[in-house]
Design a protein around this motif. Structure first.
Motif, short mmCIF file in Angstrom:
data_model
loop_
_atom_site.label_atom_id
_atom_site.label_comp_id
_atom_site.label_asym_id
_atom_site.label_seq_id
_atom_site.Cartn_x
_atom_site.Cartn_y
_atom_site.Cartn_z
N VAL A 20 1.32 -30.55 19.14
CA VAL A 20 1.05 -30.32 18.21
C VAL A 20 1.84 -30.98 16.80
O VAL A 20 3.05 -31.31 16.59
CB VAL A 20 1.62 -28.76 18.07
CG1 VAL A 20 1.47 -27.98 16.80
CG2 VAL A 20 1.16 -28.10 19.15
N ALA A 21 0.66 -31.41 16.07
CA ALA A 21 1.02 -32.08 14.97
C ALA A 21 1.70 -30.85 13.39
O ALA A 21 0.07 -30.18 13.97
CB ALA A 21 -0.08 -33.37 13.23
N SER A 47 -3.36 -36.78 28.25
CA SER A 47 -4.66 -35.82 28.55
C SER A 47 -4.70 -34.50 28.43
O SER A 47 -4.51 -33.43 28.94
CB SER A 47 -5.19 -35.65 30.37
OG SER A 47 -5.89 -36.96 30.10
N LEU A 48 -3.99 -33.89 27.28
CA LEU A 48 -3.56 -32.73 26.80
C LEU A 48 -4.10 -32.85 25.59
O LEU A 48 -4.32 -33.31 24.90
CB LEU A 48 -1.38 -33.05 26.32
CG LEU A 48 -0.56 -33.05 27.74
CD1 LEU A 48 0.58 -33.17 26.61
CD2 LEU A 48 -1.19 -31.79 28.63
N PRO A 49 -3.95 -31.42 25.05
CA PRO A 49 -4.61 -30.78 23.77
C PRO A 49 -4.43 -30.95 22.44
O PRO A 49 -2.98 -31.57 22.53
CB PRO A 49 -4.28 -28.90 24.06
CG PRO A 49 -4.51 -28.46 25.50
CD PRO A 49 -3.64 -29.89 25.52
N THR A 50 -5.10 -31.25 21.76
CA THR A 50 -4.83 -31.94 20.06
C THR A 50 -5.35 -30.70 19.47
O THR A 50 -6.43 -30.33 19.11
CB THR A 50 -4.95 -32.92 19.84
OG1 THR A 50 -5.33 -34.11 20.73
CG2 THR A 50 -4.85 -33.57 19.06
N LEU A 116 2.38 -21.76 21.14
CA LEU A 116 1.80 -22.27 20.87
C LEU A 116 2.51 -23.13 22.16
O LEU A 116 1.64 -24.27 22.85
CB LEU A 116 2.00 -23.51 19.50
CG LEU A 116 2.00 -22.88 18.22
CD1 LEU A 116 1.69 -24.21 16.98
CD2 LEU A 116 0.34 -22.67 18.60
N GLY A 117 3.48 -22.97 22.96
CA GLY A 117 3.90 -23.57 24.39
C GLY A 117 3.75 -25.11 24.19
O GLY A 117 2.93 -26.13 25.40
N VAL A 118 4.25 -25.88 23.43
CA VAL A 118 4.48 -27.11 22.82
C VAL A 118 4.54 -27.87 23.51
O VAL A 118 5.80 -28.02 24.57
CB VAL A 118 4.72 -27.50 21.74
CG1 VAL A 118 4.08 -26.82 19.87
CG2 VAL A 118 6.71 -27.35 21.45
N ARG A 146 16.88 -28.70 23.72
CA ARG A 146 17.65 -27.69 24.70
C ARG A 146 15.66 -26.83 25.00
O ARG A 146 16.13 -26.36 26.96
CB ARG A 146 17.48 -26.55 23.73
CG ARG A 146 19.31 -27.30 23.14
CD ARG A 146 19.80 -25.98 22.20
NE ARG A 146 18.92 -26.14 20.97
CZ ARG A 146 18.57 -24.83 20.54
NH1 ARG A 146 18.44 -23.73 20.89
NH2 ARG A 146 17.75 -25.36 19.24
N PHE A 147 14.62 -26.70 24.87
CA PHE A 147 13.13 -26.42 25.08
C PHE A 147 12.53 -26.55 26.03
O PHE A 147 11.41 -26.78 26.54
CB PHE A 147 12.41 -25.35 23.76
CG PHE A 147 13.29 -24.43 23.13
CD1 PHE A 147 13.65 -23.14 23.88
CD2 PHE A 147 14.08 -24.45 22.10
CE1 PHE A 147 14.41 -22.48 23.57
CE2 PHE A 147 15.45 -23.47 21.67
CZ PHE A 147 15.32 -22.77 22.88
N GLY A 148 12.80 -28.32 25.61
CA GLY A 148 11.66 -29.26 26.89
C GLY A 148 10.47 -29.43 26.11
O GLY A 148 8.85 -30.01 26.65
#
Length: 333
Positions: A20-21, A47-50, A116-118, A146-148
């Motif tokens: 996520v930008a 290979s992830l959503p942009t 968003l589950g970034v 902290r959240f990975g």
């Protein structure tokens, strides 16, 4: 086509877990493109959503409603540019005082992680968020640990003269009539989109029928005559010459600003169609003539000059080629 999501609450499950930008990205200028390109590159490698997270309306409008910001790229145009850059979704997060009062921790846990589950965030080096701008780059990096999720901070982008590229510089250049500088900072030709409206049809009677567009009142483009590229809703691109101003030869003082485009070698009906005008070159300032005969003579000169300029046009960048040229023909000439 990039999916436009009006609020992060509605973010599709299939796009979660992506890169996520984050930013306002008004103008999507060369500095923004550096941030955005890094997000696209990383997502493709993994290979992830942009995705892009931006804010509507512009936060400055919320905090200073009496001074509406001149939007270089209103939401629909911004989304189109981001689509051309390769993004899958544009989240146009609603921004108001309630949203601005969220803590930095809440922004991370609720928006970035929860909605968003970034997997990775890319943003500018000076990005601040949360109530009182308490969230800074260090806070974001710590939250990522902290959240990975990963964090990439992109340094300020400077032009060939070592000056930082910014939306305010572009607004100043447009207002000052320096279209060349504005286009150079954007990395593509400055463009507007609007619906073609019915006018008084004076241009038709003079042999110069125009497609008329009303731009937002805060538009700071300097009035004048411009060589332009005109893109219809079907994607076809046409050369033209446009007048932006108050039409002093035929209107009373104080007339509303209007963008009038004479599209070369075109005889169709444009009324009601939302079209894009890309500004290639400023030919001259707006003038008041003694009569219609002088006006028509000058319009013929403007047309000839615009045709000459547009006949030699080359893309400034791949993004400019996609925005300003007819890509359906497979040629940018």
């Amino acid at each position: 086509m990039a999916q436009r999501v009006q609020d992060s609450e509605d973010f599709p499950n299939g796009l979660k877990g992506g890169v996520v930008a984050i930013g306002n990205f008004d103008g999507v200028h060369r500095g923004h493109q550096e941030v955005l390109s890094q997000a696209v590159d990383r997502s493709r490698r993994l290979s992830l959503p942009t995705n892009v997270l931006t804010f509507e309306p512009h936060p400055r409008t919320v905090f200073r409603p009496d001074e509406p910001v001149y939007r270089l790229t209103p939401a629909p145009l911004k989304a189109r540019i981001l689509d051309l850059m390769g993004f899958d979704a544009v989240v146009e997060q609603g921004f108001d005082r309630d949203f601005a009062s969220r803590s930095a921790e809440n922004f991370v846990t609720d928006i970035l992680v929860g909605r968003l589950g970034v997997s990775h965030v890319v943003t500018g080096y000076d990005f601040h968020f949360g109530k009182g701008r308490q969230g800074n780059p260090d806070f974001l990096i710590d939250a990522g640990k902290r959240f990975g999720f990963g964090v990439t901070l992109v340094e300020a982008y400077a032009d060939e003269n070592a000056e930082v590229v910014s939306s305010s510089r572009i607004r100043d250049a447009l207002a000052g009539g320096d279209l060349g500088l504005a286009n150079g900072l954007l990395g593509y030709r400055y463009a507007v989109t609007a619906e073609v409206l019915h006018g008084k049809k004076l241009g038709r009677s003079l042999g110069y029928p125009t497609g008329n567009m009303a731009l937002p009142p805060e538009t700071a483009l300097m009035p004048g005559i411009y060589a332009v590229r005109f893109r219809r809703a079907d994607g076809s691109v046409h050369d033209g010459v446009a007048s932006f101003g108050r039409r002093p030869t035929v209107e009373d003082d104080g007339a509303a600003l209007l963008l009038e485009t004479f599209v070369f070698d075109f005889s169709g009906d444009l009324y009601g169609e939302t079209c894009q005008v890309s500004f290639v070159s400023r030919l001259r300032g707006e003038e008041k003539f003694d009569g219609l005969d002088q006006l028509v003579a000058q319009m013929k000169t403007d047309e000839a000059e615009a045709r000459a300029v547009l006949g030699q046009l080359k893309p400034l960048s791949p993004l400019d080629a996609a925005m300003t040229f007819d890509m359906t023909s497979g040629s940018t000439e």
